[in-house]
Structures are given as C-alpha cells and as structure tokens.
Design a protein around this motif. Structure first.
Motif, mmCIF file in Angstrom:
data_model
loop_
_atom_site.group_PDB
_atom_site.id
_atom_site.type_symbol
_atom_site.label_atom_id
_atom_site.label_comp_id
_atom_site.label_asym_id
_atom_site.label_seq_id
_atom_site.Cartn_x
_atom_site.Cartn_y
_atom_site.Cartn_z
ATOM 1 N N GLU B 6 53.232 1.542 -30.070
ATOM 2 C CA GLU B 6 52.202 1.325 -30.292
ATOM 3 C C GLU B 6 51.138 2.856 -30.289
ATOM 4 O O GLU B 6 51.723 3.808 -30.545
ATOM 5 N N CYS B 22 50.504 -1.903 -32.880
ATOM 6 C CA CYS B 22 52.144 -1.679 -32.645
ATOM 7 C C CYS B 22 52.211 -2.231 -33.840
ATOM 8 O O CYS B 22 52.582 -2.969 -34.853
ATOM 9 N N TRP B 36 51.545 -8.212 -25.719
ATOM 10 C CA TRP B 36 51.441 -7.331 -25.158
ATOM 11 C C TRP B 36 51.326 -7.545 -23.677
ATOM 12 O O TRP B 36 50.846 -8.280 -23.440
ATOM 13 N N ARG B 38 50.764 -5.234 -19.925
ATOM 14 C CA ARG B 38 50.183 -3.848 -19.278
ATOM 15 C C ARG B 38 50.257 -3.483 -18.168
ATOM 16 O O ARG B 38 51.224 -4.686 -17.250
ATOM 17 N N LEU B 81 45.731 -5.603 -30.790
ATOM 18 C CA LEU B 81 45.058 -5.926 -29.930
ATOM 19 C C LEU B 81 43.811 -5.431 -29.846
ATOM 20 O O LEU B 81 43.336 -4.091 -29.667
ATOM 21 N N TYR B 94 49.626 -0.196 -22.620
ATOM 22 C CA TYR B 94 49.852 -0.894 -22.819
ATOM 23 C C TYR B 94 51.084 -1.340 -23.832
ATOM 24 O O TYR B 94 51.630 -0.178 -24.732
ATOM 25 N N CYS B 96 53.626 -3.027 -26.142
ATOM 26 C CA CYS B 96 54.094 -4.223 -26.951
ATOM 27 C C CYS B 96 55.660 -4.655 -26.763
ATOM 28 O O CYS B 96 56.711 -4.134 -26.822
#
Lengths: 112, 122
Positions: B6, B22, B36, B38, B81, B94, B96
C-alpha cells in the motif's frame, strides 16, 4: 448489518494449555453450498492480520494444526489445542456472506 | 513472492481528499477480488470496501458509502481507494487484502499488505 459477537474479549492462557474463542453472528452464515462463510484472523503485535481459518473450518496454508475452527449457522469456535508463546495477539472472526462484511470485536490472547 | 504494498497515506485536513494505492505482485491480480480493511488507532478491524476481480461489482461499508470509491487497474496490477470528504473518524491504518479463491470457492482474505496510515486532522 450482521453483528459478530466474540467472547471472551481477553484470554490469558498458560503455554501448553488449550484455548477457545467463541463467535456468534446475528444472522446465519450458512450458504446454500453447505459452507459457512466465517473466517478467523490473528493480528500479532505490530503486524498485519493473517488468515488462520476460512469457511468456518478450513485451515489456511501454513497454519499449524493446533488451530481448528468449528460451528455452523450462527455459532462458531476457534480452538487452539496447545497454546504457544507465538500465538499471542488479537483474534478476529469475520463473516463474508453478507455485505457489508463485519468483524468481531477481537479477542486478545496473552500468555500467563 | 505474492505481495501487496500500500501507498498514499499521510496527514490530510478534514473535508479534503486522499487516494490510496495497493500494488500487487507475484500472482494474477486480475483473477482475484480485493478488499480494503482499516484499523483506527487502538481499535479493531473494520472492513471498508470490496471490488470484484473484473471491477464489475463494488461494495462499501455504510460508514464510507458515498465518500469513498474503490477501483482497480488490472493492466497495472493496482487497487485504488479514492477517499473524499475525509473525517476525523477515517483516521486509521488502511490495509488491502486479497480474496483467496480456488476451485470456485472463497478461501478467506489470504494476502494482506503492510498497511498505510491515514491521519485526518486540522
């Protein structure tokens, strides 16, 4: 949204002893193909999450066989047959059947 | 080896935008759905968005719907994103994550990146 409820939230365990984490969902996670769409992940301190169990009971590649998953419908369990020091971290269940996917709150396993 | 990396995180003011990426390597990116996920500071994991292998379907959590957009470029092995109208509660690491898939069956989110940190603050 499907609510995933884990218990306990804190789990102190003596090395070599078994451990068990429960995960209950607010809706059935059993799909028509006979599989339960629930996964278990471990997030070790300072690391990204790693997959342990998928489809309720299938161990991911490289996961030791002391980890096992069971359950169906709305009640699921992750068991560790003999806890080792490297198993410390936070365990999460997540459902992948309904959108949005939802995680449990996490269970923190620590060594006594 | 199979890897997700990422990038794009940083500090951004409330109301502004940020785009995360990513980069995938070591596998046929276009064959897999992507997610995704988080994690706010000191909190648990929260699923954010999913995109199918071909980009034909996208799903979002209620907390980001209408503000975030997931996309992918299979020719560049990249997942994105786009985050608009950012709020303090979007502050998080965050990740992926790949949807494992084999023999027609879901195999869990089997590959995760190391995460990128987004801080929304004035």
């Amino acid at each position: 949204d499907v609510v995933m409820t884990q218990s306990p939230l804190s789990l102190p365990v003596t090395p070599g002893e078994p451990a068990s984490i429960s995960c209950r969902s607010s809706q059935s996670l059993l799909y028509s193909n006979g599989y339960n769409y629930v996964d278990w992940y471990l997030q070790k301190p300072g690391q990204s999450p790693q997959l342990l169990i998928y489809l309720g009971s299938s161990r991911a590649s490289g996961v030791p066989d002391r980890f096992s998953g069971s359950g169906s419908g709305t009640d699921f369990t992750l068991k560790i047959s003999r806890v080792e020091a490297e198993d410390v971290g936070i365990y999460y269940c997540v459902q992948a059947l309904h959108s949005p996917r939802t995680f449990g709150q996490g269970t923190k396993l620590e060594i006594k | 080896q199979v890897q997700l990396v990422e990038s794009g995180g940083g500090v951004v003011q409330p109301g502004r935008s940020l785009r995360l990426s990513c980069a995938a390597s070591g596998f046929m990116f276009g064959d897999y759905g992507m997610n995704w996920v988080r994690q706010a500071p000191g909190k648990g994991l929260e699923w954010v968005a999913q995109i199918w292998f071909d980009g034909s379907n996208k799903y979002y959590s209620d907390s980001v719907k209408g503000r975030f957009t997931v996309s992918r470029d299979n020719s560049k092995n990249t997942l994105n994103l786009q985050m608009n109208s950012l709020r303090g509660e979007d502050t998080a690491v965050y990740y992926c994550a790949r949807d494992g898939w084999d023999s027609g069956l879901y195999r869990g989110m089997d590959v995760w990146g190391q995460g990128t940190t987004v801080t929304v603050s004035s």
